[in-house]
Write a protein that holds these residues in place. Structure first.
Motif, mmCIF file in Angstrom:
data_model
loop_
_atom_site.group_PDB
_atom_site.id
_atom_site.type_symbol
_atom_site.label_atom_id
_atom_site.label_comp_id
_atom_site.label_asym_id
_atom_site.label_seq_id
_atom_site.Cartn_x
_atom_site.Cartn_y
_atom_site.Cartn_z
ATOM 1 N N THR A 85 41.189 47.538 39.493
ATOM 2 C CA THR A 85 41.831 48.033 38.280
ATOM 3 C C THR A 85 43.301 47.630 38.311
ATOM 4 O OG1 THR A 85 42.236 50.135 39.403
ATOM 5 C CG2 THR A 85 40.252 49.980 38.054
ATOM 6 N N GLY A 86 43.971 47.709 37.171
ATOM 7 C CA GLY A 86 45.362 47.292 37.071
ATOM 8 C C GLY A 86 46.296 48.197 37.835
ATOM 9 N N GLY A 235 42.371 37.930 45.437
ATOM 10 C CA GLY A 235 42.851 36.708 44.796
ATOM 11 C C GLY A 235 42.953 36.862 43.287
ATOM 12 N N PHE A 236 41.964 37.504 42.689
ATOM 13 C CA PHE A 236 42.003 37.776 41.254
ATOM 14 C C PHE A 236 43.213 38.635 40.901
ATOM 15 C CE2 PHE A 236 41.044 41.064 38.071
ATOM 16 C CZ PHE A 236 40.848 40.276 36.936
ATOM 17 N N ALA A 237 43.476 39.666 41.706
ATOM 18 C CA ALA A 237 44.611 40.554 41.441
ATOM 19 C C ALA A 237 45.940 39.819 41.591
ATOM 20 C CB ALA A 237 44.551 41.754 42.390
ATOM 21 N N LEU A 238 46.037 38.938 42.595
ATOM 22 C CA LEU A 238 47.280 38.182 42.795
ATOM 23 C C LEU A 238 47.553 37.240 41.620
ATOM 24 C CD1 LEU A 238 46.899 37.320 46.587
ATOM 25 C CD2 LEU A 238 48.485 38.966 45.594
ATOM 26 N N ASP A 239 46.484 36.694 41.032
ATOM 27 C CA ASP A 239 46.650 35.828 39.868
ATOM 28 C C ASP A 239 47.120 36.602 38.640
ATOM 29 O OD1 ASP A 239 45.894 33.532 41.194
ATOM 30 O OD2 ASP A 239 43.779 33.705 40.644
ATOM 31 N N ASP A 273 49.658 33.888 52.260
ATOM 32 C CA ASP A 273 50.663 32.852 52.521
ATOM 33 C C ASP A 273 50.852 31.956 51.294
ATOM 34 O OD1 ASP A 273 51.395 33.605 55.037
ATOM 35 O OD2 ASP A 273 50.211 32.100 56.094
ATOM 36 N N ALA A 274 49.743 31.554 50.694
ATOM 37 C CA ALA A 274 49.805 30.643 49.547
ATOM 38 C C ALA A 274 50.507 31.272 48.354
ATOM 39 C CB ALA A 274 48.395 30.202 49.158
#
Length: 467
Positions: A85-86, A235-239, A273-274
């Motif tokens: 969730t956000g 990864g989805f949340a970081l995007d 890291d990325a």
């Protein structure tokens, strides 16, 4: 001294957890075991007797030793949640504080707090270490030990972490007032009020208190009870959101008890890291694995990454001594300064006593002895919950630490259950305490670090009757 029968018992426990010997199966006979392992018959008998005493084996007349049926517990085998969730603001932690205070009333059976009962702790060794320090270093004890802390303790911590694959200098270690302060310092070093951090879900409720006090927002990332945090969802949340840090317990997570594999840890580190995101790892349970090999730290797997590691001796030596540590990496100077501003210094006497226990080897001996005790306590609690609770009940099967994450029937409200249980003299930790958004309504956390006696068994029966 590490006796051979103790080593053999440890090896057998690892094989049981690995599934080589399953619940109800017969282990090799005493003579067969002695020939297989190259030990005496007396050593084989002593190992089996120890596992029997710890609750791992049953003895059947003229038949042999069998694995107890605790491994047949009904386990949680799917992720509790499948999406993130956000960002949300953290509030409403008053409920947790109210329940903590109520549970501390005299006469309450403490099953909610993740604090070991005294019999699980090396209290006599701690008392002797304190006495030695008072006799031999009384003038040192009387003074402040300014950040980064006692040189003796930082040196010993660096040596222990080196054995876990984390090569560092004592100068990189800062001593803190337990792991809670270490987490606070780590977050203050890399965030500002209003920033967003990613948190494994469910997560230790003390972390939610820290986030609320720093006015930080959180994105809850689902975790699998065996594999750990979902890297894909992270990864989805970081995007999607501007996340500054990720906080998690990779080794024997509280409350669900998973231990991330090294490949999973490396995948997580590479992702962060990325994206230029700091990883804050809480390793407070890292020394309490049931197997002989200690799991690695993320910081040891990737020394040049932006990783802050935190830990303490509160779950192993003494919660009341409040001795923790933090490896700040590139944030070391900032953390040193924040430590001084927040509390000036950690008390000198506990620091020196812990250093004494580490240097003498007594701490390592204690860990070798307590490993089977905790494994047995978790197994016995799992077996009892399976026996007394409704058939729909599921639970994790941790391989370290001493807490169980229990999934109750869907119509159960664990907050209501906790309040009614307190009236019967039993405290539990209801699931919504481990989420900022009120998830896990029909879950609870149970601490297994309690002496098994009639009072504990009756308390579990009383709790089951409320279901």
């Amino acid at each position: 001294m590490n006796y051979r029968y103790q080593q053999l018992a440890d090896e057998l426990v690892e094989q049981i957890y690995a599934g080589l010997y399953r619940a109800g199966e017969r282990l090799p006979g005493v003579r067969s075991l002695s020939e297989q392992r190259g030990v005496s018959v007396a050593t084989a008998v002593a190992a089996y007797r120890q596992l029997e005493d710890k609750g791992f084996l049953d003895v059947r007349d003229r038949s042999g030793f069998y694995v107890r049926p605790w491994a047949q517990t009904r386990s949680i085998d799917t992720p509790v949640e499948t999406s993130a969730t956000g960002p949300c603001e953290i509030s409403g932690q008053e409920l947790a504080m109210a329940m903590i205070k109520a549970a501390n009333e005299p006469g309450i059976l403490q099953l909610g707090a993740a604090v070991p009962e005294v019999r699980f702790l090396p209290t006599r060794d701690v008392e002797r270490a304190i006495g030695r320090v008072l006799r031999e270093q009384r003038h040192t004890v009387a003074n402040y030990m300014m950040p980064p802390g006692a040189p003796e303790l930082r040196r010993q911590i660096a040596r222990r972490l080196a054995e876990a694959g984390c090569q560092l200098s004592p100068h990189e270690v800062v001593i803190t007032n337990g792991c809670q302060e270490a987490l606070m310092l780590a977050l203050r070093a890399v965030t500002q009020a209003g920033d967003t951090v990613a948190i494994e879900s469910p997560a230790f409720y003390g972390l939610w208190h820290v986030l609320e006090s720093l006015n930080l927002k959180a994105v809850e990332i689902p975790s699998h009870p065996e594999r750990g945090i979902s890297v894909d969802t992270l990864g989805f949340a970081l995007d999607r959101w501007p996340i500054k840090a990720c906080v998690l317990v990779p080794n024997f997570s509280n409350p669900i008890g998973y231990c991330m594999s090294d490949p999973h840890k490396r995948t997580l580190i590479d992702l962060l890291d990325a994206r230029g995101v700091t990883l804050i790892e809480d390793d407070v349970y890292g020394d309490l694995g049931f197997q002989v090999r200690r799991p690695s730290l993320c910081k040891g797997l990737s020394p040049n990454s932006d990783i802050i590691s935190c830990g303490s001796f509160s779950k192993t030596l003494s919660p009341g001594m409040r001795v923790g540590w933090i490896l700040g990496g590139r944030h070391h100077r900032r953390i040193e300064q924040l430590k001084y501003v927040s509390s000036i210094a950690t008390a000198s006497l506990p620091q020196l006593a812990v250093a004494d226990l580490l240097e003498s080897g007594r701490y390592e001996r204690y860990l070798r002895e307590i490993r089977l005790t905790y494994a047995s306590a978790v197994a016995r609690m799992s077996e009892a919950i399976t026996r007394y609770f409704p058939a729909e009940t599921r639970m994790t099967q941790p391989q370290g630490g001493f807490v169980l994450w229990v999934e109750l029937p869907e119509d159960v409200d664990s907050i209501d259950l906790a309040q009614r249980a307190l009236q019967k003299g039993v405290s539990i930790a209801p699931g919504p305490l481990f989420s900022a958004t009120g998830k896990y309504r029909h879950f609870m956390r149970i601490s297994c670090a309690r002496q098994w006696d009639e009072r504990l068994e009756q308390g579990l029966k009383a709790l089951a009757s409320l279901l």
